[in-house]
Design an enzyme around this catalytic site. Structure first.
Site, mmCIF file in Angstrom:
data_model
loop_
_atom_site.group_PDB
_atom_site.id
_atom_site.type_symbol
_atom_site.label_atom_id
_atom_site.label_comp_id
_atom_site.label_asym_id
_atom_site.label_seq_id
_atom_site.Cartn_x
_atom_site.Cartn_y
_atom_site.Cartn_z
ATOM 1 C CG ASN A 196 72.032 40.829 36.086
ATOM 2 O OD1 ASN A 196 71.646 39.676 36.119
ATOM 3 N ND2 ASN A 196 72.259 41.552 37.162
ATOM 4 N N GLY A 197 70.943 41.784 31.862
ATOM 5 C CA GLY A 197 70.860 42.672 30.700
ATOM 6 C C GLY A 197 70.271 41.945 29.506
ATOM 7 C CE LYS A 232 50.204 54.475 42.295
ATOM 8 N NZ LYS A 232 50.080 53.805 41.023
ATOM 9 C CG HIS A 240 28.729 68.149 33.711
ATOM 10 N ND1 HIS A 240 27.582 68.594 33.090
ATOM 11 C CD2 HIS A 240 29.758 68.430 32.873
ATOM 12 C CE1 HIS A 240 27.907 69.110 31.918
ATOM 13 N NE2 HIS A 240 29.217 69.019 31.755
ATOM 14 C CD GLU A 248 48.470 55.440 38.236
ATOM 15 O OE1 GLU A 248 47.395 54.796 38.253
ATOM 16 O OE2 GLU A 248 49.520 55.012 38.749
ATOM 17 N NE ARG A 301 69.738 43.324 40.708
ATOM 18 C CZ ARG A 301 70.133 44.526 40.303
ATOM 19 N NH1 ARG A 301 70.288 45.482 41.185
ATOM 20 N NH2 ARG A 301 70.374 44.775 39.043
ATOM 21 C CB CYS A 304 68.857 39.148 36.589
ATOM 22 S SG CYS A 304 67.754 38.703 35.267
HETATM 23 O O1 M6R Z 1 49.588 43.334 37.977
HETATM 24 P P1 M6R Z 1 48.556 44.223 37.354
HETATM 25 O O2 M6R Z 1 49.150 45.325 36.527
HETATM 26 O O3 M6R Z 1 47.538 43.455 36.571
HETATM 27 O O4 M6R Z 1 47.822 44.887 38.569
HETATM 28 C C1 M6R Z 1 46.722 45.713 38.372
HETATM 29 C C2 M6R Z 1 46.376 46.489 39.618
HETATM 30 O O5 M6R Z 1 46.114 45.626 40.684
HETATM 31 C C3 M6R Z 1 47.499 47.454 40.011
HETATM 32 O O6 M6R Z 1 47.823 48.339 38.989
HETATM 33 C C4 M6R Z 1 47.072 48.266 41.245
HETATM 34 O O7 M6R Z 1 46.032 49.133 40.928
HETATM 35 C C5 M6R Z 1 48.260 49.008 41.838
HETATM 36 N N1 M6R Z 1 48.268 48.866 43.264
HETATM 37 C C6 M6R Z 1 48.268 50.455 41.510
HETATM 38 O O8 M6R Z 1 49.288 51.152 42.130
#
Ligand code: M6R
Length: 606
Positions: free
Chosen positions: A96-97, A483, A502, A479, A27, A2
Site C-alpha cells: 500500500n502507498g 452538504k 437582490h 457546497e 478500502r 488499498c
Molecule cells: O463522482 P463525481 O465527483 O463526478 O460526482 C459528482 C456528484 O454526483 C457528487 O459530487 C455529489 O454531488 C455528491 N453527493 C456531493 O456530496
C-alpha cells in the site's frame, strides 16, 4: 488506500486471507489477489467475489499474503493487481502507498537485467529485494536494504518461498497492524481484517519492520535495532473497525482530510522552488502552454470545487476560465475556439453528464483534461491527460475528502499553469509553502469540534438555512448548503453574499439561520456588512472566521475559527467545519448520513 492481509500460522492461509479481503474491501475494490508459500498467484479484476471464484477449495500453504487494490499507478488489471513477484518468482509481496522514486529504481533495475511485468510502482520492491538476495544477503538484510532505498510511503507484506513460514512486514506512512494469536499471527492494513481472529494487536510505527512467523514477531528499526513494545487490546467489533472506530464513513472520511491532502500533494508540490510537478500532464506540456481558455465541467460537489478552481486559475494562472454543470454543458452550443480546453472534475470518473461533456468536447476537437479520483475510470481513460487525486475510496455518499483533494489539485494545477505563464516566483512560493502547511491546519480544525457541535445544535431545529460567502468562499457557501441538504434534509441555499440584497434577505427572520463564511481576506469587510444586515433583521448568524478575529464574535451568534492561510487556499479550510456541521446535524436528527435517501454515490445515468 488499498488493503493488505497476511497470515502465518498452522491453518489454511487462503481461507483467512479471503475473509480478510472481504472485510477490507471498503478500502479499494478494483482488483484483488492472493498467494501462499505453496501456491501460484491468484488475481482477479473487480471485487473480491471475483477472486473467490478463482481460488480453489484447497490451495495449500499456511503462510500467505493478499491484497485488494485501489489503483494509483497503472489501470486496474490482473497484471497490475498485487501480489507482485521478482524475476525468479521466489518471492511475492503486497504494498500500500506510493513509491515516489520508482522510475529511477526501475530504470536501474532494468539496466541490471530485471524484467518487469506490471506498470506499478510496487514491482520495483520485488526486484530490489531479489537483487540483494542474489548478492548473498539474508532475507532480513535484503529486506532492510531494499526499504532503505525506497522514497515515499509503504505498508508491505512479503513472503519468500525459501523461508515458508516467514512474513516480512514494513510500515512507512501506510498503516500496518499485527494481530497476535495463539501460535499464529495476522497482518493487515487495518484491524477490520483481523478483529474476528484476535483483539491483541501491535501497530507498527513509521520506519518499523517486523519479521513474523507463527510463534514470533520481531520488531526492529530500518537499521535492524530491536524494538520491544507491549501489544494493545482493541475494543472494536468488525463493523466499527472498518470505519476506523468512527460511527460513520462520512466522519472517518472527514477525519482523513489531512492525510488525503498530504497524499494528493506528495511528489508533486515543491514549496522551496515554488513549483509543481504533475506527471499526468507531462505528455501535453506544450499544448498546455497554448491554452487560452479552460472550461471546467463537473456535477454537484465536483462542480463547486471547479468553481473555486475558476477563481484560482483566473487570478493566479491568468487563464480565462468558465464553468458549467455537466448536464448543461453537454447541450450547449459551445463555440469552437483555438486554444480551448475542457477540464472534467469527478471523484468517480463515471458521472454520466460529466463524461458526456468530455465526449462532446472531444467531438469538437478540444483538448480534454481530468481531475479524477478513481484510477482507470472512464473519464480518466477518455481524457487526453489529467491528474489523479489519490484520495482513496470514498464510501460516504456525501463527498468530503475527495472534495478537499479536488481543491488541492486545482491549486496545484494553478501553480503549474501559472508558472508556465506570468505567476511570479515570489507569489508561487508563497502559495506553495502555504499549501504544504494546509494539512496541519486542517488537523487543527478537526481537533476543536466543540464550536461546530454548538452550531449544529442551533441548526438542527431549523427548516431552512442560508449559506453565504464571497469570492473564493462563494462556492463554499454552495457546497456547505449542499452538504446540509444531503445528509440532514434541512433545506439550505448557498448564495454569493453580494446577492443578499437582490432577494434572499427577504427570508431573514429569527427562525432563519445564516452560515456566513468570512475569513480575513480581500472581501472580509464586505462580509461583515452582510452579517450586520442579517443581524439588523434579527437573523441568527454562524460565522466561519479566521483565528484571532475577535470583532466577528461581537456580531455573530456562533463563531467557528479556521487558521489563517493564503486567500486562494481558504476554501480548503473553510469547507471542513461545514462538512462536520452537516454531519452533526444529520446525526442529531437520526439519519443515516452515509446513505442519504434518494442519492447514489455514482450517478451513471442522465
Ligand atoms: O463522482 P463525481 O465527483 O463526478 O460526482 C459528482 C456528484 O454526483 C457528487 O459530487 C455529489 O454531488 C455528491 N453527493 C456531493 O456530496
Amino acid at each position: 488506500m488499498c488493503g493488505i492481509v497476511a497470515y502465518s500460522g498452522p491453518k489454511d492461509a487462503s481461507k483467512i486471507l479471503l475473509e480478510g479481503l472481504v472485510a477490507l474491501e471498503y478500502r479499494g475494490y478494483d482488483s484483488a489477489g492472493l498467494v501462499t508459500t505453496h501456491s501460484g498467484i491468484f488475481k482477479a479484476v473487480g471485487p473480491v467475489a471475483e477472486l473467490k471464484k478463482k481460488v480453489p477449495e484447497s490451495v495449500g500453504g499456511s503462510t500467505g499474503i493478499a491484497h485488494t487494490r485501489w489503483a494509483t499507478h497503472g489501470v486496474p488489471s490482473e497484471l497490475n493487481a498485487h501480489p507482485h513477484e521478482d524475476c525468479g518468482k521466489t518471492i511475492a509481496l503486497v504494498h500500500n502507498g506510493i513509491i515516489e522514486n520508482y522510475q529511477e529504481l526501475k530504470s536501474a533495475l532494468q539496466k541490471a537485467g530485471h524484467t518487469f511485468s506490471s506498470e506499478t510502482d510496487t514491482e520495483v520492491i520485488a526486484h530490489l529485494y531479489e537483487s540483494y538476495k542474489t548478492a548473498g544477503k539474508t532475507p532480513k538484510d535484503a529486506f532492510l536494504a531494499t526499504l532503505r532505498e525506497l522514497e515515499g510511503t509503504y505498508g508491505i507484506a512479503l513472503i519468500d518461498r525459501a523461508h515458508p513460514d516467514v512474513v516480512l512486514v514494513a510500515c512507512m506512512g501506510s498503516p500496518i497492524v499485527i494481530g497476535i494469536g495463539d501460535g499464529e499471527h495476522f497482518i493487515a492494513s487495518d484491524p477490520s481484517a483481523i478483529v474476528r481472529h484476535t483483539k491483541k494487536v501491535l501497530y507498527l510505527n513509521d520506519g518499523e519492520v517486523a519479521i513474523v512467523t507463527p510463534r514470533e514477531c520481531q520488531v526492529m528499526t530500518l537499521g535492524a535495532k530491536k524494538i520491544s513494545r507491549a501489544p494493545e487490546t482493541i475494543e472494536w467489533e468488525v463493523e466499527e473497525a472498518k470505519k476506523g472506530g468512527h460511527a460513520h464513513f462520512m466522519l472517518k472520511e472527514i477525519m482523513e482530510g489531512p492525510e488525503v491532502l498530504r497524499t494528493s500533494a506528495r511528489g508533486r508540490l515543491r514549496p522551496e522552488e515554488g513549483d509543481v510537478k504533475l506527471g499526468g500532464l507531462l505528455s501535453i506540456t506544450h499544448e498546455l502552454k497554448r491554452i487560452k481558455r479552460i472550461t471546467i465541467v463537473g456535477c454537484g460537489s465536483a462542480y463547486y470545487a471547479g468553481l473555486v478552481g475558476k477563481y484560482m486559475l483566473e487570478e493566479y494562472a491568468g487563464i480565462a476560465t468558465d464553468i458549467d454543470v455537466g448536464s448543461e454543458f453537454r447541450y450547449r452550443g459551445l463555440p469552437l475556439e483555438e486554444g480551448a480546453a475542457v477540464l472534467a472534475v469527478s471523484q468517480s470518473g463515471e458521472t454520466a453528464d460529466t463524461l458526456a461533456s468530455i465526449r462532446e468536447a472531444k467531438r469538437r476537437g478540444l483538448l480534454t483534461l481530468g481531475i479524477v479520483n478513481v484510477v482507470g475510470s472512464t473519464i480518466a481513460r477518455e481524457t487526453d491527460a489529467g491528474v489523479y487525486n489519490h484520495a482513496g475510496p470514498e464510501i460516504g455518499v456525501a463527498s468530503t475528502k475527495a472534495f478537499l483533494s479536488q481543491l488541492e489539485v486545482l491549486a496545484l494545477l494553478t501553480i503549474f499553469l501559472g508558472r508556465q505563464r506570468h505567476l511570479s516566483d515570489t507569489e508561487a512560493k508563497r502559495i506553495a509553502k502555504e499549501l504544504a502547511s494546509i494539512p496541519e491546519k486542517v488537523e487543527k480544525i478537526l481537533k476543536n469540534v466543540e464550536p461546530i457541535k454548538r452550531a449544529a445544535e442551533r441548526l438542527k431545529g431549523a427548516t431552512n438555512a442560508l449559506y453565504i460567502g464571497r469570492k473564493y468562499n462563494m462556492p463554499i457557501a454552495l457546497e456547505g448548503a449542499l452538504k446540509l441538504k444531503e445528509v440532514s434534509y434541512v433545506h439550505a441555499e448557498g448564495y454569493g453574499a453580494g446577492e443578499m440584497k437582490h432577494g434572499p434577505i427577504a427570508m431573514i427572520e429569527p427562525s432563519f439561520p445564516t452560515v456566513a463564511i468570512a475569513p480575513r481576506d480581500s472581501v472580509y469587510a464586505k462580509m461583515i456588512s452582510n452579517i450586520e444586515e442579517i443581524k439588523a433583521r434579527k437573523g441568527p448568524v454562524i460565522a466561519v472566521a479566521t483565528e484571532g478575529d475577535t470583532e466577528i464574535a461581537k456580531k455573530a451568534d456562533e463563531v467557528i475559527h479556521i487558521p489563517e492561510t493564503h486567500e486562494m487556499l481558504t476554501p480548503i479550510l473553510s469547507v471542513v467545519p461545514l462538512q462536520l456541521l452537516a454531519y452533526y446535524v444529520g446525526v442529531a436528527k437520526g439519519y443515516n448520513v452515509d446513505r442519504p435517501r434518494n442519492l447514489a454515490k455514482s450517478v451513471t445515468v442522465e
